[in-house]
Design a protein around this motif. Structure first.
Motif, short mmCIF file in Angstrom:
data_model
loop_
_atom_site.label_atom_id
_atom_site.label_comp_id
_atom_site.label_asym_id
_atom_site.label_seq_id
_atom_site.Cartn_x
_atom_site.Cartn_y
_atom_site.Cartn_z
N GLY A 67 -19.58 34.97 2.84
CA GLY A 67 -18.51 34.34 2.08
C GLY A 67 -18.98 33.33 1.07
O GLY A 67 -18.19 32.78 0.30
N SER A 85 -11.91 35.72 0.62
CA SER A 85 -10.85 35.84 1.61
C SER A 85 -9.53 36.26 0.96
O SER A 85 -8.77 37.04 1.56
CB SER A 85 -10.67 34.52 2.38
N ILE A 108 -9.54 36.81 9.55
CA ILE A 108 -10.88 36.42 9.10
C ILE A 108 -11.35 35.28 9.98
O ILE A 108 -10.67 34.26 10.12
CB ILE A 108 -10.91 36.01 7.63
N ARG A 165 -14.31 32.74 10.23
CA ARG A 165 -15.51 32.16 9.63
C ARG A 165 -16.47 31.74 10.74
O ARG A 165 -16.06 31.08 11.71
CB ARG A 165 -15.14 30.96 8.76
N LEU A 179 -9.96 28.83 3.38
CA LEU A 179 -9.68 30.02 4.18
C LEU A 179 -8.34 29.89 4.88
O LEU A 179 -7.52 30.83 4.86
CB LEU A 179 -10.79 30.22 5.22
N ALA A 236 -6.51 33.15 10.48
CA ALA A 236 -7.86 32.67 10.18
C ALA A 236 -8.31 31.68 11.24
O ALA A 236 -7.50 30.99 11.87
CB ALA A 236 -7.90 32.01 8.81
#
Length: 237
Positions: free
Chosen positions: A66, A77, A89, A91, A189, A200
């Protein structure tokens, strides 16, 4: 979802799974694909921001870099959520500890992401938006950590636009508000997920301490933070 491939992601529709693990470093994405996934297919090489899709314990999972900072993860994203039908998503990044509770290699779950960024101004909201993680992903991550005997700390993190901050008093001010650690991506994000109606989460491994000056090598950050990788893979759906 007709704008594919995008200017930044070369995949066709259907080549990316519903859950994407997103480290900042594309070489960490490559490491995860090679060491944790089966039947791997690479779907992105644009700008060397590697992306892969494979299987983990029978589940289809993607992993993609990313980049550094909110503008970078904001682009990737957004495209994943809005053009590729991605629902989740996660991270998986590194952070600097601001708390005496945290040591090198500890894992932090970012329940909220305070920020010094102006990212939310684009929404023209009549107040201050609080970027937060998906509750389901947070609770699943806590449970997966318990099942795998991984100690995690859950709380508020700081997503900063500045790595080298001119205000030398900023760290103490954030610490006074209970901020656990500082990184550079989660708030964007979380905001993109909120706007898209998606999910997220940010999982972080402590790579250095702002308080003590301790730090791990770039190779350690790329290859050895497997506990947060395992949590993320276990909760992928």
């Amino acid at each position: 979802m007709t704008n594919t491939p995008t200017p930044h992601i070369g995949a066709q529709l259907g080549e990316i799974a519903k859950t994407v693990l997103m480290p900042g470093d594309p070489l960490r994405a490559k490491f995860i694909a090679e060491n944790f996934l089966e039947d791997v297919v690479q779907f992105n090489t644009i700008r060397n921001m590697f992306g892969y899709t494979g299987n983990y314990k029978g589940k289809r999972v993607s992993v993609m870099g990313g980049g550094m900072g909110m503008p970078s993860i904001g682009i990737y994203s957004y495209e994943l959520f809005n053009f590729y039908g991605v629902d989740n998503i996660i991270r998986i990044g590194t952070a600097g500890s601001l708390s005496e509770k945290l040591n090198l290699r500890d894992v932090v779950i970012g329940l909220g992401a305070s920020t010094n960024s102006n990212y939310a101004s684009q929404y023209n909201l009549p107040g201050t938006f609080a970027p937060i993680a998906s509750f389901d992903l947070v609770s699943n991550a806590v449970e997966a950590a318990k099942e795998n005997n991984i100690n995690v700390v859950v709380g508020n993190i700081l997503s900063s636009d500045t790595f080298y901050c001119a205000d030398k008093t900023a760290t103490d001010k954030w610490r006074s508000m209970g901020i656990l650690a500082v990184e550079m991506e989660a708030a964007a994000l979380y905001m993109n997920a909120a706007e898209a109606g998606k999910n997220a989460l940010c999982l972080l491994t402590i790579s250095d301490s702002v308080l003590t000056g301790e730090s791990l090598s770039a190779e350690d950050r790329q290859l050895s933070f497997t506990e947060m990788m395992k949590i993320a893979l276990e909760i992928a759906k």
